[in-house]
Structures are given as C-alpha cells and as structure tokens.
Design an enzyme around this catalytic site. Structure first.
Site, PDB file in Angstrom:
ATOM      1  N   SER A   1     -33.421  -1.765  -2.285  1.00 39.50           N
ATOM      2  CA  SER A   1     -32.059  -1.664  -2.809  1.00 39.50           C
ATOM      3  C   SER A   1     -32.218  -1.022  -4.170  1.00 39.50           C
ATOM      4  CB  SER A   1     -31.453  -3.058  -2.970  1.00 39.50           C
ATOM      5  OG  SER A   1     -30.353  -3.007  -3.854  1.00 39.50           O
TER       6      SER A   1
ATOM      7  N   TYR B   1     -32.991 -11.411  -5.661  1.00 36.27           N
ATOM      8  CA  TYR B   1     -32.890 -10.252  -4.746  1.00 36.27           C
ATOM      9  C   TYR B   1     -33.657  -9.069  -5.351  1.00 36.27           C
ATOM     10  CZ  TYR B   1     -30.459  -6.701  -1.865  1.00 36.27           C
ATOM     11  OH  TYR B   1     -30.147  -5.668  -1.003  1.00 36.27           O
TER      12      TYR B   1
ATOM     13  N   LYS C   1     -37.059  -7.198  -3.804  1.00 34.01           N
ATOM     14  CA  LYS C   1     -37.031  -5.773  -3.458  1.00 34.01           C
ATOM     15  C   LYS C   1     -38.025  -4.985  -4.324  1.00 34.01           C
ATOM     16  CE  LYS C   1     -33.822  -5.910  -0.220  1.00 34.01           C
ATOM     17  NZ  LYS C   1     -34.084  -5.502   1.158  1.00 34.01           N
TER      18      LYS C   1
END
Ligand code: NAP
Length: 253
Positions: free
Chosen positions: A145, A158, A162
């Site tokens: 992302s 998150y 990533k």
C-alpha cells in the site's frame, strides 16, 4: 504485455474473492491464464470461479487463511495437483483491523495483522519459490500500500506490515534471481473496495483526505490497479522494485 503473454500461465491470487483480488483473477482469466482464487471463504471464491468459467475461462477455488501455514501448504499442493505448475503468485490478501492511534491497538490485532499481511505472504512465496525454481522460474508480486511509503498516522500497524513486506520483496528478489524468479511489489493508493469503505467508516475525513492528498483528486476504480499488476507479471528486466499506483499521492507530499 505481448499478445497472449498470459495464455495457459498459472496464476495464484490470494484474497481473490473480493476487491482488487477479484479484479486480478478475472483479468488474468480473460487473458487466458489458469487462475487459482484463494481466500478464507470458499463460497465467495467459487462465485468468482463461476464468473470465470461462464466466460469460458479456467479457474479453481481454494479456501486458505493467510495466517495458517497448513492452509498455505494445501494451497500449493492443490494448485500443483490441479495445474502442474505455478507461474505467478500474487500475494494480494491483506487486512487492516487496527485503525486508530498506536496506543489503542490491541496486541491480538497486531498479531493478526502480522500473520495475514507479513508472515503469510512470506511463507507462501518462500515455499512456492522452491517449486518454481524446479520448473525454471516464475514471478511473485506482493501487494503493499502507499501506506508502506507514506506511513500515515492512525494506520501504523498496517503501514508497518506493508513496509515489512516491501523489505521482504527486496530480499526475495536478491535471493531468488538465481532461480529466474522476479519479485516485485505494488503500492496502490486508494481505490474502491471493502477495505476502503471500512477506513472511510472508521477514520473521520479519510475519504476526503485521500482525495485531497493525490494529484489525481479521486479514489480509483479497482480495475485501474490492474494494468500495473499486468506489467509486473509480464516478462521484463524488472525485479526488486515497488511500483507505485497512487494517483500522485507520494509526488504531492
Ligand atoms: N483498498 C485500497 O484502497 C487499498 C489500497 C492500498 C493497498 N491495498 C491492499 O490491496 C490488497 C487488496 O485489498 P482490497 O481493498 O481489495 O481488500 P478487500 O476488498 O477487503 O478484500 C480482501 C480479500 O482478502 C481476503 N482475506 C481477508 N483476510 C484473509 C485471510 N486472513 N486469509 C486469506 N484471505 C483473506 C478476503 O476474502 P475472505 O474474506 O473470503 O478471506 C478478500 O478476498 C490488500 O493487501 C490491501 O492491503 C488496498
């Protein structure tokens, strides 16, 4: 990509039942690839397989939890039994169940995000790479992302998972080039999916913020992320990179 480049190639798509994974699965099948649609829920995977088969394509549905190594072993075995080879692995499944300040995140949510976003993709790619090497090579694409590069507040876990997968992408590329396996990552900005609707609901101003942050001031359609994936899966001199498809979000910073 060359005409018929993906014809009869075998492509595994994790998280293939919804969102970007579904678009990838249908997209490769339309190009003549044999597609393995994997996610936790077999019924939603089968629904995608039905769509592919109704259009004359070939696909197989497999239930596999990215946090369960036994499931991932079964996914690999099942794919080899069904199709005899794997040319492309797309580690697309990913979750964000830890929106909000770092200080508020539960340890269980942290562990689950690491299992699904980081450990699962590493395990699946690593076990497959050995098999791919025996068949003469292959290609791995890890879906990150733009959060891996921009490390936004309130998506810290998150972003960390990533960013970790970006690091693993670069190491995989180095270690597996000798086996003729190219490994790259894709870092999308915001496109419409269940994950994005979840973020819009959980973080006040998220949708407007994403629109304002990008040079192309909108949230993308899921299919717009497909061409960068096709590029990374096509034969090329490209390995070890993170391709960014973020509407210019990073450039605007
Ligand atoms: N949406 C965005 O704007 C955006 C932006 C940048 C990056 N991404 C990344 O792009 C990827 C796809 O996201 P998306 O927005 O398309 O997601 P999505 O619509 O929420 O779909 C997630 C997919 O992953 C599967 N999945 C969820 N948990 C799983 C688990 N534990 N094991 C196996 N499969 C699991 C889901 O199926 P089941 O529920 O059946 O398991 C579903 O197929 C993710 O890696 C995400 O981080 C998304």
């Amino acid at each position: 990509m060359k005409p018929e480049e993906f014809k009869d190639k075998v492509v595994i798509v994790t998280g293939g039942s919804r969102g970007l994974g579904r678009a990838i699965a249908v997209g490769f099948a339309t190009e003549g690839a044999k597609v393995v649609v994997a996610s936790r829920k077999i019924d939603t995977c089968r629904a995608v397989v039905d769509v592919i088969e109704d259009a004359g394509g070939e696909a197989w549905a497999c239930a596999a939890h990215m946090g369960e190594t036994d499931d991932l072993d079964a996914l690999i075995e099942g794919t080899y039994q069904r199709f005899g080879q794997v040319d492309v692995l797309i580690n697309n499944a990913g979750i964000n169940i830890a929106f909000g300040p770092l200080a508020d995140v539960a340890a269980e949510a942290f562990d689950k995000m690491v299992a699904v976003n980081l450990k699962g993709p590493w395990y699946l790619a690593s076990r497959l790479a050995q098999r791919m090497s025996e068949q003469g090579g292959g290609c791995v694409i890890n879906v990150l992302s733009v959060a891996a590069l921009s490390t936004p507040a309130y998506s810290g876990i998150y972003a960390a998972t990533k960013a970790g997968l970006k690091a693993l992408t670069e190491v995989m590329a180095q270690e597996w080039a000798k086996w003729n396996i190219r490994v790259n990552a894709l870092a999308p900005g915001s496109y419409y999916s269940d994950l994005t609707y979840g973020a819009i609901e959980a973080i006040p101003g998220y949708g407007e913020g994403m629109v304002q942050a990008a040079l192309i001031p909108r949230i993308a359609e899921t299919e717009e992320i497909l061409n960068p994936i096709f590029y990374l899966a096509s034969e090329s001199f490209t390995t070890g990179i993170t391709l960014v498809a973020d509407g210019g979000l990073m450039a605007k910073r």
